[in-house]
Design a protein around this motif. Structure first.
Motif, PDB file in Angstrom:
ATOM      1  N   THR A 269      22.944  47.693  24.704  1.00 47.37           N
ATOM      2  CA  THR A 269      23.482  46.986  25.289  1.00 47.37           C
ATOM      3  C   THR A 269      24.233  47.216  25.310  1.00 47.37           C
ATOM      4  O   THR A 269      25.243  48.582  24.902  1.00 47.37           O
ATOM      5  CB  THR A 269      24.015  45.579  23.953  1.00 47.37           C
ATOM      6  N   GLU A 270      25.100  47.588  27.417  1.00 49.43           N
ATOM      7  CA  GLU A 270      25.677  48.073  27.891  1.00 49.43           C
ATOM      8  C   GLU A 270      26.915  47.838  27.611  1.00 49.43           C
ATOM      9  O   GLU A 270      27.580  47.052  26.627  1.00 49.43           O
ATOM     10  CB  GLU A 270      25.742  48.463  29.366  1.00 49.43           C
ATOM     11  N   LYS A 271      27.930  48.397  27.258  1.00 52.85           N
ATOM     12  CA  LYS A 271      29.523  48.578  27.315  1.00 52.85           C
ATOM     13  C   LYS A 271      30.404  47.877  28.118  1.00 52.85           C
ATOM     14  O   LYS A 271      30.215  48.183  29.315  1.00 52.85           O
ATOM     15  CB  LYS A 271      30.390  50.175  27.391  1.00 52.85           C
ATOM     16  N   VAL A 272      30.534  47.039  28.487  1.00 51.20           N
ATOM     17  CA  VAL A 272      31.841  45.771  28.750  1.00 51.20           C
ATOM     18  C   VAL A 272      32.830  45.758  29.266  1.00 51.20           C
ATOM     19  O   VAL A 272      33.717  46.620  28.046  1.00 51.20           O
ATOM     20  CB  VAL A 272      30.743  44.569  28.902  1.00 51.20           C
ATOM     21  N   GLU A 273      33.391  45.710  30.158  1.00 51.25           N
ATOM     22  CA  GLU A 273      34.824  46.286  29.838  1.00 51.25           C
ATOM     23  C   GLU A 273      35.451  45.304  31.250  1.00 51.25           C
ATOM     24  O   GLU A 273      35.196  45.085  32.160  1.00 51.25           O
ATOM     25  CB  GLU A 273      34.863  47.780  30.455  1.00 51.25           C
ATOM     26  N   THR A 274      37.059  45.709  30.962  1.00 50.75           N
ATOM     27  CA  THR A 274      37.422  45.234  31.808  1.00 50.75           C
ATOM     28  C   THR A 274      37.615  46.238  33.446  1.00 50.75           C
ATOM     29  O   THR A 274      38.179  47.418  32.966  1.00 50.75           O
ATOM     30  CB  THR A 274      39.095  44.381  31.383  1.00 50.75           C
ATOM     31  N   ILE A 275      37.889  45.396  34.448  1.00 48.84           N
ATOM     32  CA  ILE A 275      37.356  46.963  35.724  1.00 48.84           C
ATOM     33  C   ILE A 275      38.488  46.094  36.042  1.00 48.84           C
ATOM     34  O   ILE A 275      38.630  45.197  36.554  1.00 48.84           O
ATOM     35  CB  ILE A 275      36.381  46.658  36.042  1.00 48.84           C
ATOM     36  N   LEU A 276      39.851  47.272  36.696  1.00 48.40           N
ATOM     37  CA  LEU A 276      40.916  46.788  37.787  1.00 48.40           C
ATOM     38  C   LEU A 276      40.518  47.324  39.179  1.00 48.40           C
ATOM     39  O   LEU A 276      40.104  48.085  39.472  1.00 48.40           O
ATOM     40  CB  LEU A 276      42.236  47.571  36.947  1.00 48.40           C
TER      41      LEU A 276
ATOM     42  N   ASN B  12      30.744  47.362  33.356  1.00 47.50           N
ATOM     43  CA  ASN B  12      29.968  48.978  33.183  1.00 47.50           C
ATOM     44  C   ASN B  12      31.120  49.512  33.788  1.00 47.50           C
ATOM     45  O   ASN B  12      30.570  49.575  35.624  1.00 47.50           O
ATOM     46  CB  ASN B  12      28.435  48.798  33.012  1.00 47.50           C
ATOM     47  N   ILE B  13      32.389  49.865  33.856  1.00 49.89           N
ATOM     48  CA  ILE B  13      32.954  50.452  34.904  1.00 49.89           C
ATOM     49  C   ILE B  13      32.115  52.008  35.720  1.00 49.89           C
ATOM     50  O   ILE B  13      31.993  51.803  37.260  1.00 49.89           O
ATOM     51  CB  ILE B  13      33.684  51.597  34.471  1.00 49.89           C
ATOM     52  N   ASN B  14      31.072  52.413  34.508  1.00 47.58           N
ATOM     53  CA  ASN B  14      30.512  53.964  35.772  1.00 47.58           C
ATOM     54  C   ASN B  14      29.491  53.589  36.644  1.00 47.58           C
ATOM     55  O   ASN B  14      29.007  53.596  37.780  1.00 47.58           O
ATOM     56  CB  ASN B  14      29.653  54.226  34.482  1.00 47.58           C
TER      57      ASN B  14
ATOM     58  N   VAL C 202      30.290  41.958  49.290  1.00 46.78           N
ATOM     59  CA  VAL C 202      29.997  41.782  47.272  1.00 46.78           C
ATOM     60  C   VAL C 202      30.673  40.509  47.235  1.00 46.78           C
ATOM     61  O   VAL C 202      32.523  41.041  46.897  1.00 46.78           O
ATOM     62  CB  VAL C 202      31.087  43.309  46.763  1.00 46.78           C
ATOM     63  N   THR C 203      30.919  39.974  46.682  1.00 45.48           N
ATOM     64  CA  THR C 203      31.377  38.866  45.836  1.00 45.48           C
ATOM     65  C   THR C 203      31.400  38.888  44.211  1.00 45.48           C
ATOM     66  O   THR C 203      29.699  38.873  43.678  1.00 45.48           O
ATOM     67  CB  THR C 203      31.165  37.234  46.627  1.00 45.48           C
ATOM     68  N   LEU C 204      31.947  38.811  43.832  1.00 48.20           N
ATOM     69  CA  LEU C 204      32.118  38.656  42.396  1.00 48.20           C
ATOM     70  C   LEU C 204      32.841  38.330  41.118  1.00 48.20           C
ATOM     71  O   LEU C 204      33.559  37.601  42.442  1.00 48.20           O
ATOM     72  CB  LEU C 204      32.480  40.452  41.818  1.00 48.20           C
ATOM     73  N   PRO C 205      32.857  37.217  40.119  1.00 47.97           N
ATOM     74  CA  PRO C 205      33.510  36.384  39.313  1.00 47.97           C
ATOM     75  C   PRO C 205      34.345  37.302  38.583  1.00 47.97           C
ATOM     76  O   PRO C 205      34.601  38.559  37.994  1.00 47.97           O
ATOM     77  CB  PRO C 205      32.515  35.648  38.298  1.00 47.97           C
ATOM     78  N   ALA C 206      35.426  36.408  39.308  1.00 51.13           N
ATOM     79  CA  ALA C 206      36.933  36.992  39.013  1.00 51.13           C
ATOM     80  C   ALA C 206      37.149  36.313  37.229  1.00 51.13           C
ATOM     81  O   ALA C 206      36.315  36.178  36.664  1.00 51.13           O
ATOM     82  CB  ALA C 206      38.211  36.703  39.386  1.00 51.13           C
ATOM     83  N   TYR C 207      37.531  37.826  36.373  1.00 50.71           N
ATOM     84  CA  TYR C 207      37.676  37.464  35.569  1.00 50.71           C
ATOM     85  C   TYR C 207      39.154  36.992  34.922  1.00 50.71           C
ATOM     86  O   TYR C 207      40.317  37.569  34.894  1.00 50.71           O
ATOM     87  CB  TYR C 207      37.871  38.814  34.340  1.00 50.71           C
ATOM     88  N   ILE C 208      38.947  35.817  33.951  1.00 55.42           N
ATOM     89  CA  ILE C 208      39.588  34.953  33.561  1.00 55.42           C
ATOM     90  C   ILE C 208      39.763  34.577  32.580  1.00 55.42           C
ATOM     91  O   ILE C 208      38.637  34.084  31.560  1.00 55.42           O
ATOM     92  CB  ILE C 208      39.916  33.414  34.252  1.00 55.42           C
ATOM     93  N   GLN C 209      41.149  34.632  31.295  1.00 55.81           N
ATOM     94  CA  GLN C 209      40.954  34.762  29.889  1.00 55.81           C
ATOM     95  C   GLN C 209      40.190  32.791  29.146  1.00 55.81           C
ATOM     96  O   GLN C 209      39.016  33.006  28.187  1.00 55.81           O
ATOM     97  CB  GLN C 209      42.082  34.569  29.452  1.00 55.81           C
ATOM     98  N   GLU C 210      40.079  32.423  30.468  1.00 57.79           N
ATOM     99  CA  GLU C 210      38.844  30.749  29.863  1.00 57.79           C
ATOM    100  C   GLU C 210      37.556  30.696  30.421  1.00 57.79           C
ATOM    101  O   GLU C 210      37.139  29.485  29.049  1.00 57.79           O
ATOM    102  CB  GLU C 210      39.077  29.558  31.061  1.00 57.79           C
ATOM    103  N   HIS C 211      37.155  31.903  30.584  1.00 55.56           N
ATOM    104  CA  HIS C 211      36.140  31.623  30.659  1.00 55.56           C
ATOM    105  C   HIS C 211      35.948  32.056  29.488  1.00 55.56           C
ATOM    106  O   HIS C 211      34.218  31.985  29.038  1.00 55.56           O
ATOM    107  CB  HIS C 211      35.491  32.724  31.750  1.00 55.56           C
TER     108      HIS C 211
ATOM    109  N   ILE D  57      30.911  32.163  28.263  1.00 54.62           N
ATOM    110  CA  ILE D  57      30.312  32.608  29.886  1.00 54.62           C
ATOM    111  C   ILE D  57      30.146  33.931  29.172  1.00 54.62           C
ATOM    112  O   ILE D  57      31.391  34.173  29.286  1.00 54.62           O
ATOM    113  CB  ILE D  57      31.107  32.307  30.552  1.00 54.62           C
ATOM    114  N   GLN D  58      29.562  34.907  29.425  1.00 54.83           N
ATOM    115  CA  GLN D  58      28.953  35.590  29.001  1.00 54.83           C
ATOM    116  C   GLN D  58      28.075  36.540  29.929  1.00 54.83           C
ATOM    117  O   GLN D  58      27.204  35.858  30.877  1.00 54.83           O
ATOM    118  CB  GLN D  58      27.688  35.859  27.895  1.00 54.83           C
ATOM    119  N   LEU D  59      28.472  38.097  30.685  1.00 53.95           N
ATOM    120  CA  LEU D  59      27.658  38.572  31.354  1.00 53.95           C
ATOM    121  C   LEU D  59      26.392  38.877  30.890  1.00 53.95           C
ATOM    122  O   LEU D  59      26.112  39.482  29.960  1.00 53.95           O
ATOM    123  CB  LEU D  59      28.942  39.784  31.438  1.00 53.95           C
ATOM    124  N   LYS D  60      25.813  38.269  31.469  1.00 60.56           N
ATOM    125  CA  LYS D  60      24.268  39.764  31.376  1.00 60.56           C
ATOM    126  C   LYS D  60      24.722  41.106  31.831  1.00 60.56           C
ATOM    127  O   LYS D  60      25.411  42.191  31.929  1.00 60.56           O
ATOM    128  CB  LYS D  60      23.187  39.782  32.827  1.00 60.56           C
TER     129      LYS D  60
END
Length: 430
Positions: A269-276, A311-313, A410-419, A424-427
């Motif tokens: 399982t890769e590290k999932v981070e908040t990406i700005l 994953n930031i990398n 490229v369209t990505l789902p925005a990170y919102i705390q409600e998610h 809702i989890q990321l693959k």
């Protein structure tokens, strides 16, 4: 003779034999891990049709019945050797006695069939497919003639009739031919499948090696660019230190890429981070600028703040590939424009160039490994991009006109705390 001898009893006997053969190959993969699995499975799958053929025989007339029991006996002995043949002979004689009582002629006939087939089985296994077909038919004909001669000489009441010629002399070789043909066909299918599995494993290794080479080349290209800039004699110490920091960062990135791909065969399982988005895109632009300068490409941006999960990398590497593709699509220089904005619950990033563009066929094949519109490209960079975006539950769209330019959205789902609250989890498989 005509088709009056073909009846449902013959078809039933054929059904028992062929279904047992199919079951052997179905069960083959499941029992091969056990010791002596093959001989046991052959004995089971050829012993069953012997019993069924004798239980539901072919009725020649009211005084004579026949069946195709000798076919699975010969098949089992040829492919399994004398131990399997001996076990099948015991099954045959025991069932013959249980169903119809003891008969000395039956004992002699099938003992002769077993001995002749067992002696030939070792040589039979060394033959190719074509020779197995021919020899199995010739062996059946030979055994039919020999056993008929024995029956005529041993029994005083045995008579060779037209029905006997059909059922005992003509039908068994034909059935033997089709049975051996199907067996060899199924064996070839298993062999091909085994080779395909090995080929796919080698293909994965090949893709892995080529992908590592391709992805490491990106940071090394950046390192090369900064090293060239360091040669300038009028650089201040502060600028030199900034360039060196970029070089160290890219070398660390190359090391990270190698580690990721080496772990590909056993993913965790890769590290999932908040990406700005704004910060990371600007970081990628800074990294790619030396390459852009060498190609006379001007990079402009219009970035708005936004946050996604991933994953930031992988994110950096994916957008580095997209920008690098845009720069390489403008061999004579041009403009590369990068924008980002938030729309509802999604963040959209657009990369636009005014390069050579792409055809519809090239757009449709974007992301396929080993397919690239570049002469020396591998297509693995675009594959990484597609995989990264899929992992982040996003989507990628390409709008391109040849000789005018390309826009990648490229369209990505925005990170919102409600998610997170909603579960809702990321693959996380990459």
């Amino acid at each position: 003779m005509d088709f009056k001898y073909i009846n449902s009893n013959i078809l039933d006997n054929l059904f028992y034999i062929l279904v047992s053969i199919f079951w052997f190959f179905v069960l083959f993969d499941y029992v091969k891990k056990f010791k002596n699995y093959k001989k046991t499975l052959i004995t089971t799958c050829t012993g069953l049709p012997i019993i069924l053929c004798m239980k539901f025989p072919i009725y020649i007339d009211q005084y004579c019945i026949h069946d195709l029991r000798q076919i699975p006996l010969i098949i089992g002995t040829l492919y399994g050797g004398w131990p399997v043949g001996a076990a099948l002979l015991m099954i045959l004689l025991a069932c013959r006695m249980a169903f119809y009582g003891f008969n000395f002629l039956t004992l002699i006939v099938y003992f002769v069939i077993f001995i002749a087939t067992a002696l030939f089985s070792t040589r039979f296994k060394k033959l190719n497919k074509k020779n197995r077909l021919i020899t199995s038919v010739l062996l059946t004909i030979f055994l039919d003639i020999v056993t008929t001669w024995l029956a005529v000489n041993i029994s005083t009441v045995f008579v060779v009739t037209e029905a006997y010629i059909f059922y005992f002399l003509l039908l068994p070789p034909v059935v033997m031919f089709f049975t051996v043909y199907i067996i060899e066909l199924l064996k070839d299918a298993i062999h091909i499948r085994s080779r395909m599995v090995k080929f796919e494993k080698m293909e994965v290794v090949s893709q892995l090696a080529a992908s590592i080479s391709h992805e490491v080349r990106n940071p090394l290209t950046v390192v090369k660019g900064f090293v060239e800039l360091l040669k300038a004699p009028d650089l201040s110490q502060e600028v030199k230190e900034q360039y060196i920091q970029h070089v160290v960062r890219e070398l660390n990135q190359a090391e990270s890429i190698i580690s990721d791909y080496l772990a590909f065969a056993k993913p965790a399982t890769e590290k999932v981070e908040t990406i700005l988005i704004e910060r990371e895109i600007r970081s990628v632009i800074e990294i790619i600028k030396p390459l852009a300068n060498m190609n006379s490409v001007k990079i402009t941006d219009q970035l708005l703040p936004g946050t996604v999960l991933g994953n930031i990398n992988h994110f950096r590497q994916g957008f580095l590939n997209l920008m690098k593709n845009g720069i390489e699509a403008m061999p004579h220089g041009g403009d590369l424009h990068v924008i980002s904005f938030v729309e509802k619950n999604n963040i959209t990033i657009k990369i636009t160039d005014n390069g050579v563009g792409m055809s519809k066929a090239q757009i449709n094949r974007f992301g396929e490994p080993y397919y690239s519109s570049k002469e020396k490209g591998t297509g693995l960079g675009s594959m990484v991009v597609v995989k990264t975006i899929q992992t982040m539950n996003g989507k990628l769209e390409i709008d391109s006109v040849q000789n005018e330019g390309t826009t990648i959205t490229v369209t990505l789902p925005a990170y919102i705390q409600e998610h997170v609250k909603r579960g809702i989890q990321l693959k996380t498989e990459f």
